[in-house]
Structures are given as structure tokens and as C-alpha cells.
Design a protein around this motif. Structure first.
Motif, short mmCIF file in Angstrom:
data_model
loop_
_atom_site.label_atom_id
_atom_site.label_comp_id
_atom_site.label_asym_id
_atom_site.label_seq_id
_atom_site.Cartn_x
_atom_site.Cartn_y
_atom_site.Cartn_z
N ASP A 53 0.85 -1.19 0.00
CA ASP A 53 0.00 0.00 0.00
C ASP A 53 0.88 1.23 0.00
O ASP A 53 1.85 1.31 0.77
CB ASP A 53 -0.94 0.04 1.20
CG ASP A 53 -2.22 0.83 0.88
OD1 ASP A 53 -2.10 2.05 0.63
OD2 ASP A 53 -3.30 0.23 0.85
N ASP A 55 -0.17 4.11 0.85
CA ASP A 55 -0.67 4.97 1.92
C ASP A 55 -0.07 4.51 3.25
O ASP A 55 -0.35 3.41 3.72
CB ASP A 55 -2.19 4.90 1.96
CG ASP A 55 -2.81 5.95 2.87
OD1 ASP A 55 -2.15 6.35 3.84
OD2 ASP A 55 -3.96 6.36 2.61
N GLN A 57 -0.72 5.35 6.20
CA GLN A 57 -1.72 5.10 7.23
C GLN A 57 -2.25 3.67 7.15
O GLN A 57 -2.52 3.04 8.17
CB GLN A 57 -2.86 6.11 7.11
CG GLN A 57 -2.46 7.53 7.48
CD GLN A 57 -3.61 8.51 7.34
OE1 GLN A 57 -4.50 8.32 6.53
NE2 GLN A 57 -3.59 9.57 8.13
N ASN A 76 5.40 -0.47 1.99
CA ASN A 76 4.82 0.87 1.81
C ASN A 76 5.29 1.42 0.46
O ASN A 76 6.18 2.26 0.37
CB ASN A 76 5.28 1.78 2.96
CG ASN A 76 4.60 3.13 2.96
OD1 ASN A 76 5.01 4.02 3.70
ND2 ASN A 76 3.56 3.32 2.15
N GLN A 107 -10.03 6.57 3.04
CA GLN A 107 -9.57 7.73 2.28
C GLN A 107 -10.75 8.63 1.90
O GLN A 107 -10.64 9.86 1.93
CB GLN A 107 -8.83 7.26 1.02
CG GLN A 107 -7.47 6.63 1.34
CD GLN A 107 -6.85 5.93 0.14
OE1 GLN A 107 -7.56 5.46 -0.75
NE2 GLN A 107 -5.55 5.85 0.13
N ARG A 113 -8.33 14.47 3.27
CA ARG A 113 -7.66 13.87 2.11
C ARG A 113 -8.21 14.42 0.80
O ARG A 113 -7.60 14.24 -0.26
CB ARG A 113 -7.82 12.33 2.14
CG ARG A 113 -7.22 11.64 3.36
CD ARG A 113 -5.71 11.79 3.42
NE ARG A 113 -5.04 11.03 2.38
CZ ARG A 113 -4.71 9.73 2.49
NH1 ARG A 113 -5.00 9.06 3.59
NH2 ARG A 113 -4.07 9.12 1.51
N MET A 127 -3.40 9.43 -3.11
CA MET A 127 -3.37 8.18 -2.33
C MET A 127 -2.04 8.05 -1.59
O MET A 127 -1.97 7.51 -0.49
CB MET A 127 -3.60 7.00 -3.25
CG MET A 127 -5.00 6.95 -3.82
SD MET A 127 -5.24 5.50 -4.87
CE MET A 127 -6.93 5.76 -5.39
N ASP A 128 -0.97 8.52 -2.24
CA ASP A 128 0.33 8.60 -1.59
C ASP A 128 0.53 10.06 -1.19
O ASP A 128 0.77 10.91 -2.04
CB ASP A 128 1.43 8.16 -2.56
CG ASP A 128 2.83 8.30 -1.98
OD1 ASP A 128 2.94 8.78 -0.83
OD2 ASP A 128 3.80 7.94 -2.67
N PRO A 129 0.44 10.37 0.12
CA PRO A 129 0.52 11.76 0.56
C PRO A 129 1.83 12.46 0.18
O PRO A 129 1.90 13.69 0.20
CB PRO A 129 0.38 11.66 2.08
CG PRO A 129 -0.35 10.37 2.31
CD PRO A 129 0.14 9.45 1.24
N ASN A 214 -3.49 10.26 -9.36
CA ASN A 214 -2.78 9.04 -8.96
C ASN A 214 -2.36 8.16 -10.13
O ASN A 214 -1.83 7.08 -9.92
CB ASN A 214 -3.69 8.24 -8.00
CG ASN A 214 -4.00 9.02 -6.74
OD1 ASN A 214 -3.16 9.18 -5.88
ND2 ASN A 214 -5.23 9.53 -6.65
#
Length: 310
Positions: A53, A55, A57, A76, A107, A113, A127-129, A214
Motif C-alpha cells: 500500500d 498509503d 496510514q 509501503n 480515504q 484527504r 493516495m500517496d501523501p 494518482n
């Protein structure tokens, strides 16, 4: 954030993909870890699971769930790096790979977000901060023609040109900073009759911007053949899609694995060397049951396709 997520097509997907309790499996879209939890229940002590993932989080949430379970490795990273990562981990080939595409419920539900048209928040949608491109940049800097094409291609929104015009007109007066501001612009661009019927007026445009931020379709297109190369003979790939653009890519790619001849019809013999690599296990996609849709309305558009490597 409490990373709670109702997993779509849970039993159908895991039961279709996981066939060897001592095998190696990959959950490319960890999210709320629902599929991963079920996969681990089917695996014996020697089985392995790799969960991807982008993300952080979602990764932290999974670390809390799985604790010291040494059968699972968390990554990650965007699943676009699937093959490279599995090579680094020396875990090739694998017995099954699962994709649950789209945006996860946490999300959507976490206002800041910026994914949801139902909550006012800064325009983001990453999705990826840590990603460099966000929704604010797209809305405020892309040319009108680029916006219209993106909204049409990724949102299949027939009012795309008018929405792009209204976005540019508004941002010439002031930058668009929040999801609420963008929703109001979209509503203003649509005829009253359109606003009163069908889905939320901003749904398709928000989908389009999220996909662009994304690079969702590009990543999907680039990862499917990677995934196929990573599979062992008899291994399976399962993909859950949520809109027609994703599903078309998956359907067409799985068809290509069937190895059908692509030579011109006038050639007397096949010269393309087509060879069947796959067996499609879902002649028609598996859909959520009425009970699942009632319990989780977000599952309504889900489709599962599964192929097996031969």
C-alpha cells in the motif's frame, strides 16, 4: 485515523485466488486489510503474504492488526513496483496476486484527504501523501482543453467541456482551494435537470481528477503483465474493479493472455506465435450479492475477474 473499511467481495476473491495453504500470495491493495486477514486465515505456518500500500496510514493500521505474525511482509510502496519488490525480497514466483482497485473507504471518509465531494476539504486526492501532483494543481493550472479531455476520458462525463469552461472562468477570478468550491462550480456548469436526476453532479468529475492525480489507469496498465510474470504455473490473479475504465483494461489484458492469433486473416498460417498462457475462470465478472450491496452500497459497482496461469 481509524482505518475501518468494509471489504468488497471478500470470500469470493480470496477463495478464488488462494488455492495453496503453504503458498506465497500478494495483496497489492492492502487498504483496511480485510482481504489480507482472510488470506492469512487460509495459510498455514509456512505460507507467506506480501501486502502493498502506498498509503502509510494503511501500513500502520496493518502493523497494528498483524503484530508479530511473521507470515506477512508489509511494503509501503505503489504496486507499480510489484515485480521489482518481489525480486528484492527473493519471493518469486508467487501463487496468487489480488488487486482491489479504487479508493478505500477511509480515504473517502477522512475529509482532509480531499477525495469526497460530500465533505468540504482542501483539494488533494493523493493516495500517496508524498506524491507531487494533487487535485489543486490540476484544477488551477491545467489548460481548459486538458481539463475537458481528462474529465471526459476518466469520468465519462458528457458535460466535460462545459465543466472545464466553468472551472477556468472561476479560477481566473480566484484559485479553487477546496472540494466544496469545486462542487459548486460543477453544479453551476450543469443544467438544472441534470443536477436533479442521476448520481451526484460532481461524482464523475471527482473520479476523473482522482484518477489523474494518482495515474490509476496508467499504473494498472503497467502492472498487469508484471503480475502475470510473477505468477507460478497454476497461480491465479484476481482483480476487483469499480468502474468501466478499469474493468476494460483488465478484461482486455486477460484476453491477451489467452494467446489468440493476431495475424491478418489473409495469411495462410499463423506467424505471430500466439500461445495460450491463461485460463479465464470468470467468463462473466463476479458481482456482489444483493445482501452485500444492501450492507455496503459502495460495493454496487464492483466486478471481480480471475485468471489462472497455465
Amino acid at each position: 485515523m481509524d482505518f475501518q473499511h468494509i471489504t468488497v467481495l471478500l470470500e469470493e476473491t480470496v477463495d478464488a485466488v488462494v488455492t495453496n495453504p503453504t503458498g506465497i500470495y500478494v495483496d497489492c491493495t492492502l487498504g483496511g486489510a480485510g482481504h489480507s486477514q482472510r488470506i492469512l486465515k487460509k495459510l498455514e505456518a509456512s505460507g507467506k503474504l506480501i501486502g502493498f500500500d502506498q498509503d502509510s496510514q494503511a501500513i500502520r493500521h496493518a502493523e497494528e492488526i498483524f503484530g508479530l505474525d511473521d507470515r506477512i511482509t508489509l511494503v509501503n510502496r505503489n504496486f507499480e513496483f510489484l515485480e521489482e519488490t518481489l525480486q528484492e525480497l527473493k519471493l518469486l514466483p508467487v501463487n496468487g496476486i489480488l488487486f482491489d482497485l479504487g479508493v478505500s473507504s477511509p480515504q473517502l471518509d477522512e475529509a482532509e484527504r480531499g477525495f469526497s465531494y460530500m465533505q468540504d476539504a482542501p483539494l488533494d486526492m493523493r493516495m500517496d501523501p508524498s506524491g507531487s501532483l494533487n487535485a489543486r494543481e490540476i484544477v488551477n493550472t491545467w489548460r481548459e482543453e486538458e481539463l475537458a479531455q481528462m474529465i471526459w476520458n476518466y469520468g465519462e462525463e458528457k458535460w466535460s467541456k462545459r465543466i472545464a469552461q466553468f472551472i477556468v472562468r472561476t479560477r481566473n477570478e480566484r484559485p479553487l482551494e477546496t472540494t466544496g468550491e469545486l462542487v459548486e462550480v460543477i453544479k453551476a456548469a450543469l443544467p438544472a435537470a441534470v443536477r436533479r436526476s442521476g448520481p451526484h453532479p460532481a461524482k464523475r468529475t471527482f473520479q476523473a481528477i482522482r484518477i489523474a492525480v494518482n495515474d490509476e489507469l496508467g499504473v494498472l496498465d503497467r502492472v498487469l503483465d508484471q503480475a502475470w510474470r510473477c505468477l507460478d504455473q497454476g497461480g491465479r490473479i484476481g482483480v476487483i474493479t469499480f468502474h468501466s475504465l478499469e474493468d476494460r483494461i483488465v478484461k482486455d489484458r486477460m484476453k491477451s493472455w489467452l494467446g489468440r492469433c493476431t495475424c491478418p486473416s489473409e495469411l495462410p498460417i499463423c506467424r505471430c506465435g500466439a500461445k495460450a498462457m491463461a485460463k479465464i475462470l470468470t467468463r462473466k465478472p463476479t458481482l456482489p450479492s444483493e445482501v452485500e450491496v444492501e450492507q455496503n452500497p459502495r460495493s454496487r459497482s464492483a466486478k471481480l475477474r480471475v485468471a489462472e496461469k497455465i
